[in-house]
Design a protein around this motif. Structure first.
Motif, short mmCIF file in Angstrom:
data_model
loop_
_atom_site.label_atom_id
_atom_site.label_comp_id
_atom_site.label_asym_id
_atom_site.label_seq_id
_atom_site.Cartn_x
_atom_site.Cartn_y
_atom_site.Cartn_z
N ALA A 52 -37.07 -48.40 75.88
CA ALA A 52 -36.35 -49.40 75.08
C ALA A 52 -35.49 -48.73 74.02
CB ALA A 52 -37.35 -50.36 74.43
N LEU A 53 -36.02 -47.69 73.39
CA LEU A 53 -35.23 -46.97 72.38
C LEU A 53 -34.03 -46.29 73.02
CD1 LEU A 53 -38.10 -45.33 70.25
CD2 LEU A 53 -36.99 -47.57 69.95
N TRP A 168 -45.65 -54.05 77.27
CA TRP A 168 -45.19 -54.86 76.15
C TRP A 168 -44.42 -54.00 75.13
CZ3 TRP A 168 -44.32 -59.71 75.95
CH2 TRP A 168 -44.22 -60.40 74.72
N GLY A 169 -44.69 -52.70 75.15
CA GLY A 169 -43.98 -51.80 74.26
C GLY A 169 -42.48 -51.80 74.49
N ALA A 170 -42.03 -52.17 75.69
CA ALA A 170 -40.58 -52.26 75.94
C ALA A 170 -39.96 -53.36 75.08
CB ALA A 170 -40.32 -52.54 77.42
N GLY A 179 -33.93 -55.17 65.75
CA GLY A 179 -34.24 -56.29 64.88
C GLY A 179 -34.15 -57.64 65.57
N HIS A 180 -33.96 -57.63 66.89
CA HIS A 180 -33.88 -58.88 67.63
C HIS A 180 -34.27 -58.63 69.09
CE1 HIS A 180 -29.93 -57.06 68.46
NE2 HIS A 180 -30.04 -57.67 69.63
N LEU A 181 -34.32 -59.70 69.88
CA LEU A 181 -34.56 -59.58 71.31
C LEU A 181 -33.32 -60.00 72.07
CD1 LEU A 181 -38.19 -60.90 71.94
CD2 LEU A 181 -37.36 -58.55 72.08
N ALA A 182 -33.15 -59.42 73.25
CA ALA A 182 -32.04 -59.78 74.12
C ALA A 182 -32.50 -59.65 75.56
CB ALA A 182 -30.84 -58.87 73.85
N LEU A 183 -31.72 -60.19 76.47
CA LEU A 183 -32.10 -60.23 77.87
C LEU A 183 -32.41 -58.85 78.46
CD1 LEU A 183 -32.63 -62.09 80.22
CD2 LEU A 183 -30.18 -62.00 80.80
N PRO A 184 -31.67 -57.78 78.12
CA PRO A 184 -32.03 -56.47 78.67
C PRO A 184 -33.46 -56.03 78.35
CG PRO A 184 -29.84 -56.38 77.75
CD PRO A 184 -30.41 -57.71 77.35
N ALA A 185 -33.97 -56.44 77.20
CA ALA A 185 -35.35 -56.09 76.86
C ALA A 185 -36.32 -56.77 77.82
CB ALA A 185 -35.66 -56.50 75.43
N LEU A 186 -36.04 -57.99 78.21
CA LEU A 186 -36.93 -58.73 79.10
C LEU A 186 -36.88 -58.19 80.52
CD1 LEU A 186 -36.29 -62.36 77.78
CD2 LEU A 186 -38.04 -60.71 77.09
N THR A 187 -35.67 -57.85 81.00
CA THR A 187 -35.58 -57.28 82.34
C THR A 187 -36.21 -55.89 82.38
OG1 THR A 187 -33.32 -56.50 81.89
CG2 THR A 187 -33.56 -58.63 83.00
N LEU A 188 -36.10 -55.15 81.28
CA LEU A 188 -36.78 -53.85 81.20
C LEU A 188 -38.28 -54.04 81.26
CD1 LEU A 188 -36.65 -50.79 80.78
CD2 LEU A 188 -36.63 -51.21 78.31
N TYR A 189 -38.77 -55.05 80.59
CA TYR A 189 -40.21 -55.37 80.62
C TYR A 189 -40.67 -55.68 82.04
CZ TYR A 189 -44.52 -57.98 79.52
OH TYR A 189 -45.81 -58.44 79.47
N LEU A 190 -39.88 -56.46 82.76
CA LEU A 190 -40.23 -56.79 84.14
C LEU A 190 -40.21 -55.54 85.02
CD1 LEU A 190 -38.28 -60.14 84.61
CD2 LEU A 190 -40.74 -59.84 84.29
N ALA A 191 -39.27 -54.64 84.76
CA ALA A 191 -39.23 -53.38 85.52
C ALA A 191 -40.52 -52.60 85.29
CB ALA A 191 -38.02 -52.55 85.09
N ALA A 247 -26.94 -53.08 83.97
CA ALA A 247 -25.74 -53.92 84.05
C ALA A 247 -25.63 -54.82 82.83
CB ALA A 247 -25.78 -54.75 85.32
N LEU A 248 -26.74 -55.43 82.42
CA LEU A 248 -26.72 -56.31 81.25
C LEU A 248 -26.38 -55.55 79.97
CD1 LEU A 248 -29.89 -58.47 82.01
CD2 LEU A 248 -27.51 -59.25 82.04
N ALA A 249 -26.82 -54.28 79.90
CA ALA A 249 -26.57 -53.47 78.71
C ALA A 249 -25.23 -52.75 78.76
CB ALA A 249 -27.69 -52.45 78.55
N GLY A 250 -24.52 -52.88 79.86
CA GLY A 250 -23.20 -52.25 79.98
C GLY A 250 -23.25 -50.73 80.09
#
Length: 306
Positions: A52-53, A168-170, A179-191, A247-250
């Motif tokens: 995630a970082l 969950w650490g992702a 400081g926020h959540l975005a869709l790439p964090a959720l798809t990373l979590y699913l990965a 792709a979501l993160a460009g």
């Protein structure tokens, strides 16, 4: 404190490093309880945080890298203590686990509880220096962490609950860095979840015979002879979610080239693997440390532009 004069566990099947034997005798059972001699579990817990970082930027915040490193050691140890407290009766009946400190009687439950509290305190200190959203997210996962050791009693899918916890650490890592959540964090979590489903199914094959005898459930028992296509499917889902995350993160072309190396490492891990070979399953499981590193590098490379 640890009991003296009880059987020692000098030879543990999945031990990776032997420095535990050089610690003072009274500390060794606690070190074994926290699996300090088997750091692969800590790496597997840590990599999604570091992914995630790396997803957020090419040069991850070194302070967050260190904080998540400390947190992974503390929380992996706490998770192992919770697991062993819940499973000590089962562990006595499984060849691979009967020499664990609680199962063998070298450590008393009350001492394990005190050590658990210390590790949870260390994890809490790390969490409280992070942004508020990361703190909230960190607390949200705790009920699942506590429930996980009991899932093998009621479902053939305990690996799914481990996947929920271990990755969950992702989400927390992304929130801590941005400081926020975005869709790439959720798809990373699913990965990460798909990854865990694959490698922990492989790991569970080490105990499948004992588990069947004592009534413990796992995906290894559920899938049986069909395990290979299931693991391939999990790893394919991991790669698909990583592609979507990039792709979501460009991210740039180098990220996708990096995923080729990830795919190679995953295929090399399961190609020709005999799921009845305990040593082979353990080696394949441990190989996921390299997979985690390659994913992190792919994210970092993805930020580069030419």
């Amino acid at each position: 404190m640890a009991r003296q004069g009880s059987p020692r566990a000098d030879l543990i099947a999945d031990r990776q490093i032997g420095w535990i034997g050089r610690l003072p005798a009274w500390i060794r059972p606690y070190a074994e309880l926290a699996r300090w001699d088997r750091p692969i579990g800590t790496w597997l817990l840590l990599w999604p945080c570091w992914w995630a970082l790396a997803l957020v930027g090419p040069l991850p915040d070194p302070v967050l890298l260190v904080l998540f490193g400390i947190g992974a050691i503390a929380m992996r140890g706490a998770g192992c203590a919770i697991n062993d407290l819940a499973d000590r009766d089962f562990d006595r009946r499984v060849a691979r686990t009967r020499q664990r400190p609680l199962a063998s009687g070298r450590l008393r439950p009350r001492d394990a509880l005190a050590f658990l509290a210390l590790q949870l305190l260390a994890g809490l200190v790390v969490l409280l220096v992070m942004p508020p959203i990361a703190i909230v997210l960190g607390f949200l996962i705790m009920p699942v962490v506590v429930a996980y050791p009991f899932m093998k009693r009621i479902t053939y899918w305990p690996q799914a609950f481990l996947a929920i916890c271990f990755n969950w650490g992702a989400v927390v890592g992304y929130a801590a860095a941005t400081g926020h959540l975005a869709l790439p964090a959720l798809t990373l979590y699913l990965a990460g979840m798909a990854w865990t489903m694959g490698y922990d199914t492989i790991y569970a094959h080490q105990d499948k015979e004992d588990d069947a005898l004592i009534g413990v459930r796992s995906t290894a028992l559920l899938f049986g002879a069909n395990t290979r296509p299931w693991v391939i499917g999990f790893y394919a889902a991991m790669l698909a979610m990583l592609v979507l995350t990039g792709a979501l993160a460009g991210l740039g072309l180098l990220f996708y080239l990096g995923l080729v190396a990830v795919a190679w490492a995953l295929w090399r891990q399961i190609r020709g693997l005999d799921f009845d070979d305990t040593a082979g399953c353990l080696a394949a499981f441990r190989a996921n440390r390299l997979v985690g590193l390659l994913v992190a590098l792919a994210f970092m490379l993805g930020h580069l532009r030419f």
